[in-house]
Design a protein around this motif. Structure first.
Motif, PDB file in Angstrom:
ATOM      1  N   ALA A 177      40.256  32.089  45.721  1.00  0.00           N
ATOM      2  CA  ALA A 177      41.173  31.964  44.588  1.00  0.00           C
ATOM      3  C   ALA A 177      40.405  31.392  43.414  1.00  0.00           C
ATOM      4  O   ALA A 177      39.583  30.481  43.568  1.00  0.00           O
ATOM      5  CB  ALA A 177      42.373  31.079  44.934  1.00  0.00           C
ATOM      6  N   MET A 231      42.928  36.632  42.886  1.00  0.00           N
ATOM      7  CA  MET A 231      42.804  36.594  44.334  1.00  0.00           C
ATOM      8  C   MET A 231      42.499  38.007  44.826  1.00  0.00           C
ATOM      9  O   MET A 231      42.447  38.955  44.029  1.00  0.00           O
ATOM     10  CB  MET A 231      44.092  36.060  44.974  1.00  0.00           C
ATOM     11  N   ASP A 269      43.523  34.621  51.937  1.00  0.00           N
ATOM     12  CA  ASP A 269      43.562  33.207  51.551  1.00  0.00           C
ATOM     13  C   ASP A 269      42.177  32.590  51.392  1.00  0.00           C
ATOM     14  O   ASP A 269      42.065  31.392  51.128  1.00  0.00           O
ATOM     15  CB  ASP A 269      44.373  32.397  52.567  1.00  0.00           C
TER      16      ASP A 269
END
Length: 420
Positions: free
Chosen positions: A6, A152, A3
């Protein structure tokens, strides 16, 4: 899925390593997973804040001084990338049971939780506006309706350039705009704003980088010469197996005749002299449990190209392609009637779109158009998908008189799956 990074439509949206470096320069300790290799994988210099200026931060606007008080977007969580998207809608039968129905993939919703790190309230206002603008995607072309590419990493990149961990999603657009859920005040009055937003990928599969072992550009002018052949006539001898349980003394009732298969009147036909180029893509690089799609690029070079035919065969044993060139056994055909000189053809199995780009020297502009693609002998075109682990043999046929010395082709194989 990692995470901490991106990128949407070519613009960096989330970069936790960049935020941590900028925050540390202001004495702010941000608790985040350390991914020291991220800058190297992206080809960036080490992130640094020098004399109040961020290095290459995408949000900096020289006309908006408050943009320099925005330290970036911190990744706090992402969901929707680890879920399979295959669904099935069964239909109840009149009797017992159901008809299963076909499998299909639904769109993929990807929910992000991020933190906007800002030094002032005005910087936070700028940050939320910048984020909303970036998430709207590309400002030009068809992205408003078709979406953009989202990049990603499956995990913190460890391989050279992050090639093994890099993942691509296509036709991605904003589903739910960014919303501030909470604020936390940090050292010196800095603000950490928790923000959520949702993206939707209408192409639900997640794609890796092109598989290793794939050939680079292949010249077409050096192919074997085939004199007086008709590449489409070979399909006339292709036959299906005959039924083996029909009693010749008691034939079945005749079934209604099938409608004829439509064929293009624009596809060139008849005999001609062709150049045949054969090459194979290494089967050892094909994954065992993922589908593989091809990405084909053709440059006709300095001469108009006509009657281009590209055929694919499964080649699990890595045999010489000359032994597999029976058109009746081919998996897929791509037939293109015409390509203008100087153009570039892209047939992209990831997005299932084909595009021809034609640079115009007199204006400096580039015209783009969708080419006409056909299947075997001018029939309907089907997008190639290899669902089993296999190598691939590729045959390229071009009319000899319409093949320039600088004409070339490149074919890449890309794995796709239902999760990262």
């Amino acid at each position: 899925m990692y995470d901490g990074y991106a990128e949407l439509a070519g613009t960096e949206v989330v970069n936790s390593a960049r935020v941590a470096a900028y925050a540390a320069a202001h004495g702010i300790d941000i608790a985040c997973d350390d991914c020291g290799e991220l800058a190297d994988a992206l080809g960036d210099d080490p992130y640094d804040w020098f004399e109040g200026v961020q290095d290459s931060a995408p949000w900096v606007d020289v006309t908006r001084p408050e943009s320099r008080s925005f330290l970036g977007v911190l990744g706090l969580g992402v969901t929707g990338t680890e879920d399979g998207q295959v669904v099935r809608q069964p239909t109840d039968l009149i009797g017992d049971g159901v008809a299963l129905g076909p499998l299909r993939r639904k769109g993929r919703e990807i929910a992000f939780t991020v933190g906007l790190v800002c030094l002032t309230e005005s910087a936070l206002s700028y940050a939320i506006g910048w984020l909303a603008a970036v998430l709207r995607g590309g400002a030009c072309g068809a992205s408003a309706c078709q979406g953009d590419q989202l990049c990603m990493f499956s995990s913190c990149p460890q391989s050279p350039g992050g090639a093994e961990e890099l993942r691509h999603l296509y036709d991605v657009g904003l589903l739910e705009a960014p919303r501030i859920d909470s604020r936390t005040y940090l050292t010196g009055g800095a603000i950490l704003a928790n923000v959520t937003f949702v993206l939707l990928a209408s192409t639900p599969q997640i794609f890796s980088e092109p598989l290793p072992g794939v050939v680079d550009w292949v010249p077409l002018s050096k192919g074997a010469v085939l004199y007086g052949v008709d590449p489409d006539s070979v399909y006339e001898r292709c036959r299906d197996a005959k039924p083996c349980v029909d009693d010749p003394q008691c034939p079945r009732p005749r079934t209604p005749p099938r409608p004829p298969v439509p064929r293009s009147p624009c596809l060139p036909k008849g005999k001609g002299n062709f150049l045949q180029t054969l090459f194979r893509l290494d089967p050892r690089s094909a994954p065992d449990w993922f589908e593989v799609v091809p990405v084909v690029e053709v440059e006709p070079g300095s001469r108009d190209m006509r009657r281009l035919i590209i055929r694919f065969w499964n080649n699990p044993s890595g045999a010489e392609c000359a032994t597999l060139s029976d058109p009746c056994q081919a998996c897929f055909d791509i037939a293109v009637p015409y390509l203008p000189k100087g153009s570039v053809l892209s047939v992209d199995g990831r997005t299932q779109r084909a595009l021809v780009q034609c640079p115009q020297e007199e204006t400096g502009l580039v015209a783009t158009a969708a080419p006409q693609l056909y299947g075997p002998a001018g029939r309907a075109f089907e997008w190639p998908v290899f669902s089993c682990p296999t190598g691939v043999c590729v045959e390229v046929l071009t009319q000899r008189e319409n093949t320039a010395k600088d004409a070339r082709v490149r074919v890449s194989l890309v794995a796709r799956g239902d999760a990262a």
